[in-house]
Write a protein that holds these residues in place. Structure first.
Motif, mmCIF file in Angstrom:
data_model
loop_
_atom_site.group_PDB
_atom_site.id
_atom_site.type_symbol
_atom_site.label_atom_id
_atom_site.label_comp_id
_atom_site.label_asym_id
_atom_site.label_seq_id
_atom_site.Cartn_x
_atom_site.Cartn_y
_atom_site.Cartn_z
ATOM 1 N N GLU A 74 94.908 -20.610 99.435
ATOM 2 C CA GLU A 74 93.765 -21.415 99.867
ATOM 3 C C GLU A 74 94.132 -22.272 101.084
ATOM 4 O OE1 GLU A 74 92.340 -23.763 96.641
ATOM 5 O OE2 GLU A 74 91.083 -22.156 95.838
ATOM 6 N N HIS A 75 95.289 -22.888 101.033
ATOM 7 C CA HIS A 75 95.718 -23.753 102.141
ATOM 8 C C HIS A 75 95.829 -22.946 103.428
ATOM 9 C CE1 HIS A 75 97.865 -26.913 104.299
ATOM 10 N NE2 HIS A 75 98.756 -25.996 104.651
ATOM 11 N N ASN A 109 94.253 -20.101 104.251
ATOM 12 C CA ASN A 109 92.939 -19.693 104.750
ATOM 13 C C ASN A 109 92.183 -20.852 105.374
ATOM 14 O OD1 ASN A 109 91.996 -16.739 104.170
ATOM 15 N ND2 ASN A 109 93.246 -17.301 102.403
ATOM 16 N N ALA A 110 92.311 -22.046 104.792
ATOM 17 C CA ALA A 110 91.639 -23.212 105.364
ATOM 18 C C ALA A 110 92.184 -23.528 106.754
ATOM 19 C CB ALA A 110 91.814 -24.414 104.444
ATOM 20 N N ARG A 111 93.453 -23.270 106.944
ATOM 21 C CA ARG A 111 94.083 -23.569 108.223
ATOM 22 C C ARG A 111 93.867 -22.455 109.249
ATOM 23 N NH1 ARG A 111 100.568 -23.596 109.132
ATOM 24 N NH2 ARG A 111 100.645 -24.545 111.202
ATOM 25 N N ILE A 156 88.953 -19.507 107.184
ATOM 26 C CA ILE A 156 87.800 -20.172 106.581
ATOM 27 C C ILE A 156 88.256 -20.834 105.279
ATOM 28 C CG2 ILE A 156 85.505 -19.850 105.562
ATOM 29 C CD1 ILE A 156 85.259 -17.276 107.173
ATOM 30 N N PRO A 157 87.938 -22.106 105.050
ATOM 31 C CA PRO A 157 88.253 -22.713 103.756
ATOM 32 C C PRO A 157 87.509 -21.990 102.635
ATOM 33 C CG PRO A 157 87.722 -24.389 105.385
ATOM 34 C CD PRO A 157 87.339 -23.075 105.992
ATOM 35 N N ASP A 166 87.225 -21.380 98.143
ATOM 36 C CA ASP A 166 87.601 -21.640 96.757
ATOM 37 C C ASP A 166 87.947 -20.280 96.163
ATOM 38 O OD1 ASP A 166 87.975 -22.680 94.241
ATOM 39 O OD2 ASP A 166 85.841 -22.785 93.772
ATOM 40 N N ARG A 218 82.150 -20.031 98.504
ATOM 41 C CA ARG A 218 81.777 -21.251 99.227
ATOM 42 C C ARG A 218 80.399 -21.653 98.706
ATOM 43 N NH1 ARG A 218 84.134 -23.162 103.662
ATOM 44 N NH2 ARG A 218 82.155 -23.710 104.690
ATOM 45 N N ASN A 273 83.768 -28.893 103.163
ATOM 46 C CA ASN A 273 84.575 -28.069 104.062
ATOM 47 C C ASN A 273 83.686 -27.257 105.002
ATOM 48 O OD1 ASN A 273 87.430 -28.271 102.586
ATOM 49 N ND2 ASN A 273 85.876 -27.892 101.005
ATOM 50 N N THR A 324 82.406 -25.255 108.262
ATOM 51 C CA THR A 324 83.138 -24.470 109.264
ATOM 52 C C THR A 324 82.361 -24.294 110.563
ATOM 53 O OG1 THR A 324 82.232 -22.336 108.585
ATOM 54 C CG2 THR A 324 84.192 -23.122 107.423
ATOM 55 N N ASP A 337 78.566 -21.120 106.447
ATOM 56 C CA ASP A 337 78.102 -22.380 105.877
ATOM 57 C C ASP A 337 76.820 -22.216 105.081
ATOM 58 O OD1 ASP A 337 80.246 -23.830 106.694
ATOM 59 O OD2 ASP A 337 79.277 -24.721 108.438
#
Length: 349
Positions: free
Chosen positions: A52-53, A55-57, A60-61, A63, A98, A106, A108, A143
């Motif tokens: 997860e970390h 992908n967020a970086r 795309i963030p 869950d 998401r 979060n 995007t 989003d």
């Protein structure tokens, strides 16, 4: 569902690696920001959180949850060119989501194109759901709430662009509902999307389209604009990339020529000739060059050492072996047989 938990002191060095991509420094191109991730060597209890970390970086963030108690397996390489992100992803069975609450936390402001290569993906959104099979892509606003399920794992490519850039390309029309299109199903393929998939694949492989240098950021935006317009408008760059992709798909057909290319991508022969002229190479010359490059690769392949030169000429679309031999020598400075002998003997010592 699988649990997400990080043990203190474990996996702390297992984050993504970042580096500059080796590649072109052509005018208009940019060095890529590269991030890599693999679950190899990471404690099973830490994998989901680190995935997860990453992908967020890098993209795309999300869950993310596993389908069962099996340890997550995942790999990803992502390249950032300006505001665009290109990624290649493989993984075991998982669910990514998401929802509205997650999106509020979060955002995007991005549009994502997911190219399915292996593993059927279910894409749930507020208006229903889509089944996306290998050879299909789904274009969605990241989003707007969605959930994706990969019951048998996944292999895909991903391209993300800022929503503002998409709105400019679409003439201000938002993407309110996901779109599913074919990019690898023969006659059903959308030629613009197929060209875009080839560009993403070549970029991730570290080469320009068809082995030639390119500006991935600019070319991707041109092709997206071309795709949004349905191939009926857009700049010559988008048409050129689509034409070159069509040529790659039909390169070995001896009947391939300007009339067929123009019809295949939905433009006139005159316009096709104009966009190739602007690129400095007529369609016929480009086709011949690509065939000669393919022939060189086949002649250099030890597995094909017994294949007659004439057969290789035929395989790559040359109707005349004599013309092939002359064109080959003019291009590479040696005959097909001489190049084959040199390649099979290896470098001189």
């Amino acid at each position: 569902m699988g649990n997400k938990h990080v043990d203190a002191g474990q996996g702390s060095a297992a984050g993504p690696e970042e580096s500059a991509e080796p590649g072109s420094s052509l005018p208009g191109s940019r060095q890529a920001r590269q991030l890599r991730f693999s679950t190899n060597g990471i404690a099973a209890a830490n994998r989901l959180d680190l995935w997860e970390h990453h992908n967020a970086r890098a993209l795309i963030p999300l869950d993310i949850r596993t389908m069962d108690e099996s340890p997550l397996e995942a790999r990803e390489v992502s390249l950032g060119y300006g505001s665009l992100r290109f990624a290649g992803v493989t993984g075991s069975a998982q669910i990514v989501e998401r929802n509205e609450r997650f999106i509020r936390r979060n955002p995007t402001d991005a549009i994502a194109v997911f190219f399915t290569l292996q593993g059927e993906a279910l894409f749930y959104h507020r208006d229903g759901h889509e089944s996306v099979k290998p050879g299909q892509a789904i274009i969605a606003d990241a989003d707007l709430p969605f959930m994706r399920g990969f019951s048998r794992g996944l292999k895909e490519m991903v391209l993300t662009i800022p929503r503002d850039a998409y709105m400019e390309l679409s003439g201000g029309q938002p993407l309110l509902k996901p779109r599913v299109l074919d990019f690898n199903h023969g006659a059903a393929s959308n030629q613009q999307l197929r060209a875009l998939a080839r560009l993403v694949s070549d970029t991730l492989a570290g080469q320009g389209a068809s082995g030639r240098p390119a500006c991935p950021e600019g070319s991707a935006l041109e092709l997206l604009g071309h795709l949004i317009a349905g191939g009926h408008s857009g700049s010559g760059v988008g048409h050129l990339a689509t034409a070159r992709s069509y040529i790659e798909d039909n390169l070995c057909d001896p009947e391939l020529g300007a009339p067929r290319i123009a019809a295949g991508i939905g433009i006139s022969e005159r316009h096709l000739s104009r966009i190739f002229a602007e690129a400095g190479e007529p369609p016929g010359s480009y086709i011949r060059e690509r065939r000669l490059e393919l022939a060189r690769d086949l002649l250099s392949d030890p597995a094909r050492h017994a294949t007659p030169v004439g057969a290789i000429a035929d395989q790559v679309g040359f109707a005349s072996q004599g013309y092939f031999a002359r064109a080959f020598k003019a291009r590479f400075g040696s005959s097909p047989l001489a190049l084959r002998r040199q390649a099979l003997q290896g470098p001189a010592r």
